[in-house]
Structure formats: C-alpha cells, structure tokens
Design a protein around this motif. Structure first.
Motif, PDB file in Angstrom:
ATOM      1  N   GLY A 177     -12.320  -3.497  -6.235  1.00  0.00           N
ATOM      2  CA  GLY A 177     -12.766  -2.195  -6.719  1.00  0.00           C
ATOM      3  C   GLY A 177     -11.974  -1.025  -6.165  1.00  0.00           C
ATOM      4  O   GLY A 177     -12.067   0.087  -6.683  1.00  0.00           O
ATOM      5  N   GLN A 178     -11.193  -1.258  -5.129  1.00  0.00           N
ATOM      6  CA  GLN A 178     -10.423  -0.174  -4.505  1.00  0.00           C
ATOM      7  C   GLN A 178      -9.055   0.018  -5.152  1.00  0.00           C
ATOM      8  O   GLN A 178      -8.367   0.996  -4.857  1.00  0.00           O
ATOM      9  CB  GLN A 178     -10.241  -0.464  -3.021  1.00  0.00           C
ATOM     10  CG  GLN A 178     -11.539  -0.504  -2.257  1.00  0.00           C
ATOM     11  CD  GLN A 178     -11.304  -0.854  -0.796  1.00  0.00           C
ATOM     12  OE1 GLN A 178     -10.293  -0.503  -0.210  1.00  0.00           O
ATOM     13  NE2 GLN A 178     -12.251  -1.562  -0.214  1.00  0.00           N
ATOM     14  N   ILE A 179      -8.658  -0.911  -5.983  1.00  0.00           N
ATOM     15  CA  ILE A 179      -7.311  -0.860  -6.561  1.00  0.00           C
ATOM     16  C   ILE A 179      -7.341  -0.041  -7.846  1.00  0.00           C
ATOM     17  O   ILE A 179      -8.074  -0.357  -8.777  1.00  0.00           O
ATOM     18  CB  ILE A 179      -6.774  -2.278  -6.802  1.00  0.00           C
ATOM     19  CG1 ILE A 179      -6.692  -2.992  -5.460  1.00  0.00           C
ATOM     20  CG2 ILE A 179      -5.425  -2.236  -7.509  1.00  0.00           C
ATOM     21  CD1 ILE A 179      -6.354  -4.442  -5.542  1.00  0.00           C
ATOM     22  N   GLN A 180      -6.549   1.007  -7.878  1.00  0.00           N
ATOM     23  CA  GLN A 180      -6.526   1.919  -9.012  1.00  0.00           C
ATOM     24  C   GLN A 180      -5.368   1.659  -9.965  1.00  0.00           C
ATOM     25  O   GLN A 180      -5.486   1.864 -11.166  1.00  0.00           O
ATOM     26  CB  GLN A 180      -6.438   3.358  -8.519  1.00  0.00           C
ATOM     27  CG  GLN A 180      -7.614   3.750  -7.662  1.00  0.00           C
ATOM     28  CD  GLN A 180      -7.391   5.097  -6.994  1.00  0.00           C
ATOM     29  OE1 GLN A 180      -6.347   5.729  -7.132  1.00  0.00           O
ATOM     30  NE2 GLN A 180      -8.392   5.538  -6.266  1.00  0.00           N
ATOM     31  N   MET A 181      -4.226   1.254  -9.415  1.00  0.00           N
ATOM     32  CA  MET A 181      -3.033   1.014 -10.220  1.00  0.00           C
ATOM     33  C   MET A 181      -2.325  -0.232  -9.735  1.00  0.00           C
ATOM     34  O   MET A 181      -2.346  -0.527  -8.541  1.00  0.00           O
ATOM     35  CB  MET A 181      -2.043   2.171 -10.098  1.00  0.00           C
ATOM     36  CG  MET A 181      -2.391   3.371 -10.887  1.00  0.00           C
ATOM     37  SD  MET A 181      -1.067   4.585 -10.751  1.00  0.00           S
ATOM     38  CE  MET A 181      -1.679   5.550  -9.390  1.00  0.00           C
ATOM     39  N   TYR A 195       0.863  -1.169   0.000  1.00  0.00           N
ATOM     40  CA  TYR A 195       0.000   0.000   0.000  1.00  0.00           C
ATOM     41  C   TYR A 195       0.904   1.224   0.000  1.00  0.00           C
ATOM     42  O   TYR A 195       1.634   1.476   0.957  1.00  0.00           O
ATOM     43  CB  TYR A 195      -0.915  -0.030   1.219  1.00  0.00           C
ATOM     44  CG  TYR A 195      -1.930   1.079   1.258  1.00  0.00           C
ATOM     45  CD1 TYR A 195      -2.821   1.272   0.205  1.00  0.00           C
ATOM     46  CD2 TYR A 195      -2.005   1.924   2.342  1.00  0.00           C
ATOM     47  CE1 TYR A 195      -3.749   2.285   0.238  1.00  0.00           C
ATOM     48  CE2 TYR A 195      -2.943   2.937   2.392  1.00  0.00           C
ATOM     49  CZ  TYR A 195      -3.811   3.119   1.332  1.00  0.00           C
ATOM     50  OH  TYR A 195      -4.734   4.124   1.368  1.00  0.00           O
ATOM     51  N   GLN A 248     -10.482  -2.252 -14.099  1.00  0.00           N
ATOM     52  CA  GLN A 248     -10.457  -0.801 -13.924  1.00  0.00           C
ATOM     53  C   GLN A 248      -9.062  -0.284 -13.593  1.00  0.00           C
ATOM     54  O   GLN A 248      -8.810   0.909 -13.691  1.00  0.00           O
ATOM     55  CB  GLN A 248     -11.434  -0.388 -12.808  1.00  0.00           C
ATOM     56  CG  GLN A 248     -10.919  -0.562 -11.389  1.00  0.00           C
ATOM     57  CD  GLN A 248     -10.803  -2.006 -10.896  1.00  0.00           C
ATOM     58  OE1 GLN A 248     -11.262  -2.933 -11.554  1.00  0.00           O
ATOM     59  NE2 GLN A 248     -10.182  -2.195  -9.748  1.00  0.00           N
ATOM     60  N   ALA A 249      -8.149  -1.154 -13.219  1.00  0.00           N
ATOM     61  CA  ALA A 249      -6.816  -0.732 -12.774  1.00  0.00           C
ATOM     62  C   ALA A 249      -5.911  -0.403 -13.956  1.00  0.00           C
ATOM     63  O   ALA A 249      -5.954  -1.047 -15.000  1.00  0.00           O
ATOM     64  CB  ALA A 249      -6.173  -1.817 -11.920  1.00  0.00           C
ATOM     65  N   VAL A 250      -5.090   0.597 -13.753  1.00  0.00           N
ATOM     66  CA  VAL A 250      -4.071   0.966 -14.728  1.00  0.00           C
ATOM     67  C   VAL A 250      -2.843   0.105 -14.450  1.00  0.00           C
ATOM     68  O   VAL A 250      -2.410  -0.008 -13.306  1.00  0.00           O
ATOM     69  CB  VAL A 250      -3.706   2.463 -14.593  1.00  0.00           C
ATOM     70  CG1 VAL A 250      -2.546   2.834 -15.501  1.00  0.00           C
ATOM     71  CG2 VAL A 250      -4.918   3.326 -14.872  1.00  0.00           C
TER      72      VAL A 250
END
Length: 113
Positions: A34-38, A2, A57-59
């Motif tokens: 759903g909380q992971i962005q990258m 994190y 949805q993650a980059v």
C-alpha cells in the motif's frame, strides 16, 4: 530502489515473471504494497501486468531508456521509411540519426496509460 534515499530495496535474480512475482509476494508479506505509489519498469509486457495485479493503486511508468530505444528502433524507422521511400537506405539512416539527436535535446513527458 527507494528514490528519496537511493537505497536499494531488492534485486531480482533473473528477469522472468516468476522471479519478479517473488518480489511482489515479499512486499505483500511485509505489508508494504500500500505504500508504493509508482513503479518504473522496462517494456517487458509481463512486468506491467504484474504491477497491476499486485499493486493496483500504483502508477506504472516505463523507463526512459527503453521508451527511447523502442521509439528509435520502431517508430522513427517506420516514419522515415513511409514518408521517404524515394530516399536511399543510407539517407534514411541519416534522417533517423538526426531525429535521435533532436530527441536527446528534448524534454519528454511520459504519461501512464
């Protein structure tokens, strides 16, 4: 890991796609996907596919070490050898080392694709 706290979330035992799948399944079971962005990965082809499958949805970002390693090993050598065929092998290696030194001083922006 994190990034905001530096806390380690999970360490996989091994580098196989199967082992990494267990981690993604764990995230989904906990409802965290759903909380992971990258996601930052090395350039193992299977990792990119896994992230896109489990976390669409993650980059995906490739880590700088492996990008530079690939660039230094493949791209620079190909460029030097194609435009400097008349140079000796020793001179080509010196050119590659010089380019690497310049790259280390540079700021790079890595865009996902």
């Amino acid at each position: 890991m994190y990034l905001e706290t530096g806390r380690i979330i999970h360490v996989c035992e091994g580098r196989t796609v199967e082992k990494v799948c267990h981690f993604f399944e764990h995230l989904i079971n906990k409802g965290l996907e759903g909380q992971i962005q990258m996601v930052c990965v090395d350039m193992h082809a299977g990792y990119h596919s896994l992230v896109k499958e489990y976390l669409p949805q993650a980059v995906v970002i490739y880590d700088l070490f492996h990008v530079m390693q690939h660039f230094g090993q493949d791209v620079l050598k190909a460029a030097v050898s194609s435009c400097a065929r008349s140079f000796s092998q020793n001179h080509q290696q010196k050119l590659v080392r010089g380019y690497r030194r310049q790259l280390r001083k540079s700021s790079l922006v890595i865009l996902p694709f």
